[in-house]
Scaffold this active site. Structure first.
Site, PDB file in Angstrom:
ATOM      1  N   LYS A   1      -2.228 -15.840  -2.365  1.00  0.00           N
ATOM      2  CA  LYS A   1      -3.360 -16.770  -2.457  1.00  0.00           C
ATOM      3  C   LYS A   1      -3.207 -17.991  -1.549  1.00  0.00           C
ATOM      4  O   LYS A   1      -4.183 -18.545  -1.076  1.00  0.00           O
ATOM      5  CB  LYS A   1      -3.523 -17.249  -3.897  1.00  0.00           C
ATOM      6  CG  LYS A   1      -4.266 -16.264  -4.774  1.00  0.00           C
ATOM      7  CD  LYS A   1      -4.486 -16.860  -6.144  1.00  0.00           C
ATOM      8  CE  LYS A   1      -5.258 -15.920  -7.018  1.00  0.00           C
ATOM      9  NZ  LYS A   1      -5.448 -16.407  -8.369  1.00  0.00           N
TER      10      LYS A   1
ATOM     11  N   GLY B   1      -1.005 -21.322  -8.366  1.00  0.00           N
ATOM     12  CA  GLY B   1      -2.339 -21.278  -7.768  1.00  0.00           C
ATOM     13  C   GLY B   1      -3.450 -21.343  -8.799  1.00  0.00           C
ATOM     14  O   GLY B   1      -4.438 -22.064  -8.615  1.00  0.00           O
TER      15      GLY B   1
HETATM   16  P1  NAP Z   1       1.713 -18.389  -9.630  1.00  0.00           P
HETATM   17  O1  NAP Z   1       1.084 -19.164  -8.528  1.00  0.00           O
HETATM   18  O2  NAP Z   1       2.824 -17.441  -9.313  1.00  0.00           O
HETATM   19  O3  NAP Z   1       2.237 -19.449 -10.725  1.00  0.00           O
HETATM   20  C1  NAP Z   1       2.900 -19.020 -11.879  1.00  0.00           C
HETATM   21  C2  NAP Z   1       3.182 -20.223 -12.774  1.00  0.00           C
HETATM   22  O4  NAP Z   1       3.776 -19.731 -13.975  1.00  0.00           O
HETATM   23  C3  NAP Z   1       4.194 -21.192 -12.173  1.00  0.00           C
HETATM   24  O5  NAP Z   1       3.871 -22.481 -12.619  1.00  0.00           O
HETATM   25  C4  NAP Z   1       5.526 -20.711 -12.770  1.00  0.00           C
HETATM   26  O6  NAP Z   1       6.492 -21.738 -12.916  1.00  0.00           O
HETATM   27  C5  NAP Z   1       5.087 -20.278 -14.148  1.00  0.00           C
HETATM   28  N1  NAP Z   1       5.966 -19.233 -14.685  1.00  0.00           N
HETATM   29  C6  NAP Z   1       6.183 -17.993 -14.164  1.00  0.00           C
HETATM   30  N2  NAP Z   1       7.008 -17.299 -14.951  1.00  0.00           N
HETATM   31  C7  NAP Z   1       7.337 -18.108 -16.003  1.00  0.00           C
HETATM   32  C8  NAP Z   1       8.159 -17.955 -17.157  1.00  0.00           C
HETATM   33  N3  NAP Z   1       8.815 -16.835 -17.388  1.00  0.00           N
HETATM   34  N4  NAP Z   1       8.259 -19.002 -17.996  1.00  0.00           N
HETATM   35  C9  NAP Z   1       7.581 -20.161 -17.769  1.00  0.00           C
HETATM   36  N5  NAP Z   1       6.799 -20.359 -16.700  1.00  0.00           N
HETATM   37  C10 NAP Z   1       6.661 -19.337 -15.826  1.00  0.00           C
HETATM   38  O7  NAP Z   1       0.622 -17.527 -10.423  1.00  0.00           O
HETATM   39  P2  NAP Z   1      -0.924 -17.876 -10.686  1.00  0.00           P
HETATM   40  O8  NAP Z   1      -1.784 -17.216  -9.680  1.00  0.00           O
HETATM   41  O9  NAP Z   1      -1.037 -19.340 -10.879  1.00  0.00           O
HETATM   42  O10 NAP Z   1      -1.179 -17.093 -12.062  1.00  0.00           O
HETATM   43  C11 NAP Z   1      -0.809 -17.658 -13.308  1.00  0.00           C
HETATM   44  C12 NAP Z   1      -1.338 -16.808 -14.463  1.00  0.00           C
HETATM   45  O11 NAP Z   1      -2.766 -16.749 -14.384  1.00  0.00           O
HETATM   46  C13 NAP Z   1      -0.865 -15.357 -14.415  1.00  0.00           C
HETATM   47  O12 NAP Z   1      -0.552 -14.957 -15.731  1.00  0.00           O
HETATM   48  C14 NAP Z   1      -2.058 -14.592 -13.872  1.00  0.00           C
HETATM   49  O13 NAP Z   1      -2.100 -13.264 -14.359  1.00  0.00           O
HETATM   50  C15 NAP Z   1      -3.208 -15.401 -14.472  1.00  0.00           C
HETATM   51  N6  NAP Z   1      -4.461 -15.279 -13.707  1.00  0.00           N
HETATM   52  C16 NAP Z   1      -5.551 -14.800 -14.371  1.00  0.00           C
HETATM   53  C17 NAP Z   1      -6.756 -14.664 -13.712  1.00  0.00           C
HETATM   54  C18 NAP Z   1      -7.951 -14.132 -14.433  1.00  0.00           C
HETATM   55  O14 NAP Z   1      -8.936 -13.772 -13.767  1.00  0.00           O
HETATM   56  N7  NAP Z   1      -7.953 -14.048 -15.748  1.00  0.00           N
HETATM   57  C19 NAP Z   1      -6.867 -15.031 -12.362  1.00  0.00           C
HETATM   58  C20 NAP Z   1      -5.739 -15.520 -11.722  1.00  0.00           C
HETATM   59  C21 NAP Z   1      -4.542 -15.640 -12.411  1.00  0.00           C
HETATM   60  P3  NAP Z   1       7.502 -22.159 -11.726  1.00  0.00           P
HETATM   61  O15 NAP Z   1       6.782 -23.164 -10.906  1.00  0.00           O
HETATM   62  O16 NAP Z   1       8.682 -22.708 -12.437  1.00  0.00           O
HETATM   63  O17 NAP Z   1       7.821 -20.891 -10.960  1.00  0.00           O
END
Ligand code: NAP
Length: 278
Positions: free
Chosen positions: A67, A131
């Protein structure tokens, strides 16, 4: 119309089902492929972009971990992508590669439709600083009355996000995870923007007391549709937004960008839920 999702380990994604449903409803012939980093051996974002252009994709959704990276290929950047710094929708049909963030559109719409009423000083706590948390933070930040707090496993990233939001005039602060367990901490709204609770996991991103005292809850996860966090929030009578609703609305907005057709969201939501039953 040739569409697809670009990302890594995306076999679980419901986007192909959603877009095929939207295609049927709109009577537009579409294909929607999963272009998976984990199974196609390409080395970087540039190779992905070349692959999609060579294969004549009209539109793409972009997910983890691209992203942020795909933003560098945009030749026309929407206002929300400039702010958030992350892109989830590419339109490849025009002369210039255009980028949008429809997660932001979905959240703005759902916050307005399903949460509130808000009053000055209401506080919303986001778990995560990636993101999606960013898109959510900007959407929540556009509700004038709200104060945003960010908590994250890597505290420095929470500080970075809160600083960025403050630069845009949004009242935001990073907070240490330990504060979540203090009996004095209370917030009006909670949002999970981490993978905590995904799949079979019964873990929750917040202490149960915080959930029981909150008025609003937003879950980003949609596999499973009812995480432990979402279930607990629903049982505590929170107004809520589910991960499936976010997926649905971001997908509808992407589809509208690619096709120029407006989706009847009510009808499409029913059709999508029916398609999920099979
Ligand atoms: P990302 O950019 O990879 O960010 C992930 C975030 O989660 C970071 O802040 C990370 O912390 C934290 N994290 C990851 N593993 C963790 C763990 N085991 N314990 C605690 N914190 C953890 O991903 P993203 O795109 O923001 O996505 C985040 C969530 O939103 C995901 O679950 C994704 O499936 C969901 N999502 C849903 C939709 C929808 O349409 N419903 C759309 C987009 C995303 P660190 O900074 O410490 O690594």
């Amino acid at each position: 119309m040739k569409l697809g999702l670009l990302g890594k380990n995306i076999g679980y994604s419901l986007s192909p089902l959603l877009h095929r449903t939207l295609g049927q409803l709109s009577e537009i012939d579409i294909s929607y492929d999963l272009i998976d980093f984990a199974t196609i051996d390409l080395k970087d974002g540039q190779s992905y972009m070349d692959y999609c252009l060579d294969n004549r994709y009209d539109g793409l959704n972009v997910t983890i971990p691209l992203k942020l990276e795909m933003r560098s290929f945009l030749e026309e950047t929407s206002i929300e992508v400039s702010k958030i710094g992350a892109v989830n929708t590419l339109n490849l049909q025009e002369q210039k590669i255009q980028g949008y963030n429809t997660d932001f559109f979905a959240l703005k719409r759902l916050i307005k439709e399903k949460l509130g009423p808000f009053k000055p000083g209401d506080q919303f706590l986001i778990a995560g600083a990636g993101g999606f948390a960013k898109a959510a933070a900007y959407a929540l930040g556009e509700v004038d009355e709200l104060e945003v707090f960010v908590v994250n496993r890597t505290f420095e990233k929470a500080i970075e996000l809160a600083d960025e939001l403050s630069d845009f005039g949004i009242e935001a602060n990073a907070i240490d995870q330990r504060i979540l367990y203090s009996a004095n901490t209370y917030v009006d709204g909670l949002m999970n923007a981490t993978p905590i609770g995904m799949g079979e996991s019964l873990e929750m991103p917040f202490d149960i007391r915080l959930i029981k005292e909150a008025k609003w809850a937003i879950e980003s996860i949609y596999t499973p549709q009812n995480t432990m966090f979402l279930n607990t929030a629903i049982q505590s009578n929170c107004k809520y937004i589910s991960g499936l609703e976010i997926l649905f609305h971001q997908g509808c907005s992407s589809f509208e960008i690619w096709t120029g057709r407006e989706i009847n969201r009510e009808k499409a939501w029913q059709a999508f839920n029916q398609a999920l039953q099979f």
